[in-house]
Scaffold this active site. Structure first.
Site, mmCIF file in Angstrom:
data_model
loop_
_atom_site.group_PDB
_atom_site.id
_atom_site.type_symbol
_atom_site.label_atom_id
_atom_site.label_comp_id
_atom_site.label_asym_id
_atom_site.label_seq_id
_atom_site.Cartn_x
_atom_site.Cartn_y
_atom_site.Cartn_z
ATOM 1 N N CYS A 32 13.395 12.189 6.208
ATOM 2 C CA CYS A 32 13.311 11.806 7.620
ATOM 3 C C CYS A 32 14.578 12.211 8.346
ATOM 4 C CB CYS A 32 13.078 10.314 7.739
ATOM 5 S SG CYS A 32 14.135 9.394 6.640
ATOM 6 N N GLY A 83 7.211 5.449 7.676
ATOM 7 C CA GLY A 83 6.259 6.554 7.769
ATOM 8 C C GLY A 83 6.365 7.176 9.143
ATOM 9 N N SER A 84 5.270 7.749 9.606
ATOM 10 C CA SER A 84 5.356 8.499 10.854
ATOM 11 C C SER A 84 5.274 7.577 12.080
ATOM 12 C CB SER A 84 4.274 9.564 10.897
ATOM 13 O OG SER A 84 3.018 8.961 10.750
ATOM 14 N N THR A 85 5.808 8.075 13.171
ATOM 15 C CA THR A 85 5.916 7.284 14.400
ATOM 16 C C THR A 85 4.546 6.902 14.942
ATOM 17 O OG1 THR A 85 8.012 8.329 14.894
ATOM 18 C CG2 THR A 85 6.844 7.365 16.763
ATOM 19 N N GLU A 144 10.521 2.019 10.071
ATOM 20 C CA GLU A 144 11.453 3.160 10.127
ATOM 21 C C GLU A 144 10.577 4.399 10.131
ATOM 22 O OE1 GLU A 144 14.440 2.588 10.840
ATOM 23 O OE2 GLU A 144 14.379 0.452 10.423
ATOM 24 N N LYS A 146 0.850 -1.192 0.000
ATOM 25 C CA LYS A 146 0.000 0.000 0.000
ATOM 26 C C LYS A 146 0.889 1.245 0.000
ATOM 27 C CE LYS A 146 -1.672 2.836 2.747
ATOM 28 N NZ LYS A 146 -1.610 3.952 1.791
ATOM 29 N N VAL A 201 1.633 6.508 13.463
ATOM 30 C CA VAL A 201 0.951 5.464 12.666
ATOM 31 C C VAL A 201 1.599 4.103 12.948
ATOM 32 C CG1 VAL A 201 0.494 4.638 10.315
ATOM 33 C CG2 VAL A 201 0.152 7.044 10.861
ATOM 34 N N GLU A 241 8.619 16.709 15.432
ATOM 35 C CA GLU A 241 8.934 16.611 14.005
ATOM 36 C C GLU A 241 7.919 17.435 13.215
ATOM 37 O OE1 GLU A 241 8.040 13.022 11.680
ATOM 38 O OE2 GLU A 241 10.086 13.058 10.923
HETATM 39 P P1 NAD Z 1 2.507 8.719 7.148
HETATM 40 O O1 NAD Z 1 2.716 8.015 8.439
HETATM 41 O O2 NAD Z 1 1.467 9.747 7.060
HETATM 42 O O3 NAD Z 1 2.143 7.645 6.012
HETATM 43 C C1 NAD Z 1 2.968 6.504 5.785
HETATM 44 C C2 NAD Z 1 2.105 5.396 5.220
HETATM 45 O O4 NAD Z 1 1.191 4.983 6.257
HETATM 46 C C3 NAD Z 1 1.235 5.843 4.037
HETATM 47 O O5 NAD Z 1 1.166 4.789 3.104
HETATM 48 C C4 NAD Z 1 -0.099 6.085 4.686
HETATM 49 O O6 NAD Z 1 -1.190 5.973 3.813
HETATM 50 C C5 NAD Z 1 -0.128 4.996 5.732
HETATM 51 N N1 NAD Z 1 -1.066 5.237 6.821
HETATM 52 C C6 NAD Z 1 -1.468 6.414 7.334
HETATM 53 N N2 NAD Z 1 -2.374 6.209 8.313
HETATM 54 C C7 NAD Z 1 -2.537 4.882 8.422
HETATM 55 C C8 NAD Z 1 -3.332 4.038 9.236
HETATM 56 N N3 NAD Z 1 -4.148 4.528 10.169
HETATM 57 N N4 NAD Z 1 -3.226 2.720 9.064
HETATM 58 C C9 NAD Z 1 -2.403 2.200 8.137
HETATM 59 N N5 NAD Z 1 -1.641 2.932 7.329
HETATM 60 C C10 NAD Z 1 -1.693 4.251 7.476
HETATM 61 O O7 NAD Z 1 3.931 9.285 6.696
HETATM 62 P P2 NAD Z 1 4.293 10.156 5.419
HETATM 63 O O8 NAD Z 1 3.776 11.537 5.621
HETATM 64 O O9 NAD Z 1 3.962 9.446 4.160
HETATM 65 O O10 NAD Z 1 5.884 10.155 5.513
HETATM 66 C C11 NAD Z 1 6.569 11.017 6.374
HETATM 67 C C12 NAD Z 1 6.985 10.310 7.638
HETATM 68 O O11 NAD Z 1 7.772 9.186 7.328
HETATM 69 C C13 NAD Z 1 7.852 11.196 8.520
HETATM 70 O O12 NAD Z 1 7.506 10.998 9.862
HETATM 71 C C14 NAD Z 1 9.256 10.678 8.232
HETATM 72 O O13 NAD Z 1 10.185 10.941 9.264
HETATM 73 C C15 NAD Z 1 9.005 9.227 8.045
HETATM 74 N N6 NAD Z 1 10.049 8.579 7.269
HETATM 75 C C16 NAD Z 1 10.976 7.844 7.934
HETATM 76 C C17 NAD Z 1 12.011 7.235 7.240
HETATM 77 C C18 NAD Z 1 13.048 6.429 7.967
HETATM 78 O O14 NAD Z 1 13.803 5.734 7.313
HETATM 79 N N7 NAD Z 1 13.127 6.502 9.280
HETATM 80 C C19 NAD Z 1 12.089 7.378 5.856
HETATM 81 C C20 NAD Z 1 11.106 8.125 5.210
HETATM 82 C C21 NAD Z 1 10.095 8.720 5.924
#
Ligand code: NAD
Length: 541
Positions: free
Chosen positions: A327, A265-267, A293, A212, A269, A425
């Site tokens: 990130c 993605g975000s912490t 991550e 997804k 979630v 963040e």
């Molecule tokens: P996000 O958490 O909004 O979304 C990430 C994914 O999770 C998306 O596919 C989104 O649709 C999905 N998602 C959102 N809500 C959900 C739910 N309730 N249930 C299941 N899936 C859900 O993050 P973003 O805005 O796409 O990316 C930015 C974040 O990612 C920042 O916090 C960044 O620090 C982090 N990030 C971390 C790394 C790393 O390697 N540590 C790398 C890239 C991005």
């Protein structure tokens, strides 16, 4: 592999192309950008090797020109997600038995397709979907993704070579089986390379995947799917669904065959997903592997012995490239008082020279942030900072979403080291500076360590080697990727495996053997050559 111990090509990092005026790559990517920008791309989901359309569609628009529509994508119904899972489980029967050299061949081919015929497409689609400059698109969508694909093949064979000792009468073989069931990849908007790597590295190890992508990355996810298909990933091995993350995730995590989550993605979630998996633990046939991550609050510490120009460059590149949406982006900096005036002067000079706009204009160093939600959140923090007497806006602080989601590169100076933007963040082009007395270096390192819940990246800039050593020790637990005399961004696959601890993730280091180890379930096979026929041991005599 029945008929030879095959060596894979030695992985080398893909060279970054310059896109300088007059180069063929520049011409190709800008022409492709125009084609996509003026076209109307329809993105179907991809399940069991087929395009799946539901008719329930949403439009796609570039963040730098949000009223302009470049296409549509189809949203999943629950039945599509169920179908993606069933299809994956069916495909597993053949894929999990596929000899490794064929899996390797597919993903090595994918790397070469991106390096060649798909390079302009994957870069141009990333420029449009995620508003990356051509340089940022090149280092992400092309180079990092190619590196992931090549290096992971090498890491897979390194892993397979790890075998136990055997004796003359017993042969011990360690077999690296894929996980039993299917795995789930959930990917962020900000890196096309991460979006592709999360499903691809699990499939490489013999797993079947439901993927997804983020709603904000679908335009470039389409190119990834096209590459996987052309490279020969068999039907059902990687299935892609779009839409409501909650519905999709609830459907996936309810299945007993769910065997692993690969999330970036975000912490918040990620923690919610972990909790949901925990609550369903009695449902599953196996303990699911969980890799995530997540966010960061990445720092630069500049000691009094640091070169002010180097500190300013690290701040400007570290905080503002890709609009601070890495990130690893620097978002808090601690600067020694005696060098602050010089650092400030250089940062202001640099920021004044930054131009912002469409990535199609290659003079722009920055473009828009990803969507309105992100823009509004950043504008709110900036407004609060302007209204707060303890904070000074050193440069930037303006924003405008009339055409695209543009936020000026913004530098805040906070009187207090625990001001809100020093710990939360924001994920945008905003960095907060705290200036410390030269004789409070040790104390400041303690503050850096204690200020944020995250531990992703960080940097120390100093000439004084004792100061460097002190920082390396004092900051041991607050960054999974630590830099000496550099900015805290720009990790390269095969050179700086990436990932953080504390609230930043499980630290399974994407782009290394450590990550691939999470997607296998080893089986130990002992073969005895002369099998005993008498239960009595010698001592019984
Ligand atoms: P996000 O958490 O909004 O979304 C990430 C994914 O999770 C998306 O596919 C989104 O649709 C999905 N998602 C959102 N809500 C959900 C739910 N309730 N249930 C299941 N899936 C859900 O993050 P973003 O805005 O796409 O990316 C930015 C974040 O990612 C920042 O916090 C960044 O620090 C982090 N990030 C971390 C790394 C790393 O390697 N540590 C790398 C890239 C991005």
């Amino acid at each position: 592999m029945g008929k030879g111990f095959f060596n894979v090509p030695v992985a080398v990092n893909e060279p970054v192309k310059s896109y300088a005026p007059g180069t063929p790559e520049r011409e190709a990517v800008l022409a492709q950008y125009d084609t996509y920008y003026n076209g109307n791309t329809e993105v179907a989901m991809y399940i069991n090797g087929k395009d799946v359309k539901t008719g329930n569609t949403r439009t796609m628009s570039p963040p730098h020109d949000h009223k302009h529509v470049v296409g549509t994508y189809h949203l999943a119904e629950k039945s599509n997600v169920v179908n993606a899972i069933d299809t994956a489980l069916e495909a597993r029967k053949a894929w999990s038995q596929m000899p490794w050299e064929h899996r390797a061949g597919i993903f090595l081919k994918a790397a070469e397709l991106i390096a060649g015929p798909y390079r302009a497409k994957i870069n141009a689609s990333t420029m449009i979907a995620q508003s990356k400059t051509v340089h940022q698109a090149e280092i992400d969508a092309s180079c990092e993704l190619i590196d992931f694909l090549r290096f992971n093949v090498q890491f897979m064979t390194d892993m397979y070579h790890e075998q136990p000792e055997s004796t003359s009468d017993a042969w011990n073989k360690l077999e690296y089986r894929p996980l039993e069931g299917f795995v789930y990849a959930v990917t962020p908007f900000n890196f096309t390379a991460i979006a592709a790597n999360l499903p691809a590295c699990m499939a490489l190890m013999g797993n079947v995947v439901v993927w997804k992508p983020s709603d904000s990355q679908i335009f470039s996810a389409k190119v990834i799917m096209d590459v996987f298909e052309e490279a020969g990933v068999p039907a059902g091995v990687i299935n892609v669904v779009f839409g409501d993350p909650k519905m999709i995730t609830d459907t996936v995590l309810a299945r007993k065959e769910f065997a692993g989550l690969h999330f970036t993605g975000s912490t918040y979630v990620f923690k919610e997903l972990w909790k949901q998996i925990g609550n369903s633990i009695h449902t599953y046939s196996t303990y699911p592997k969980i890799v995530g991550e997540t966010g960061g609050k990445d720092f630069i510490v500049a000691h009094e012995s640091a070169n002010a120009k180097q500190v300013a460059t690290a701040i400007v590149r570290g905080a503002f490239e890709f609009q601070g949406q890495k990130c690893s982006a620097a978002s808090r900096a601690y600067i020694s008082k005696s060098i602050w005036n010089d650092v400030k002067k250089y940062v202001i000079e640099d920021v004044k020279s930054i131009t912002m706009g469409s990535p199609a204009d290659t003079n722009n160093f920055m473009t828009a942030v990803i969507h309105e939600g992100s823009f509004d959140k950043l504008a709110k923090y900036i407004d609060e900072a302007k209204a707060d007497k303890s904070v000074e806006v050193i440069t930037g602080g303006n924003y405008d979403k009339s055409k695209g989601y543009f936020i000026e590169p913004t530098v805040l100076l906070a009187e207090s080291a625990d001001y809100v933007t020093m710990s939360e963040e924001l994920f945008g082009p905003v960095i907060t500076i705290f200036v410390f007395d030269d004789d409070k270096y040790s104390e400041t390192l303690k503050i850096v360590d204690a200020t944020s819940d995250y531990a992703l990246t960080g940097a120390i800039i100093a000439k004084d080697r004792y100061a460097v050593d002190e920082a390396v020790k004092a900051l041991e637990n607050c960054a999974g990727n630590f830099y000496i005399n550099d900015k805290p961004t720009g990790a390269v696959v095969g050179q700086q495996p990436f990932g953080g601890a504390r609230g930043s993730g499980t630290n399974d280091k994407a782009g290394s053997i450590l990550n691939l180890q999470r997607w296998v379930s080893p089986r130990m096979i002992k073969e005895t050559f002369v099998t005993p026929t008498d239960y009595k041991y010698a001592f019984l005599g």
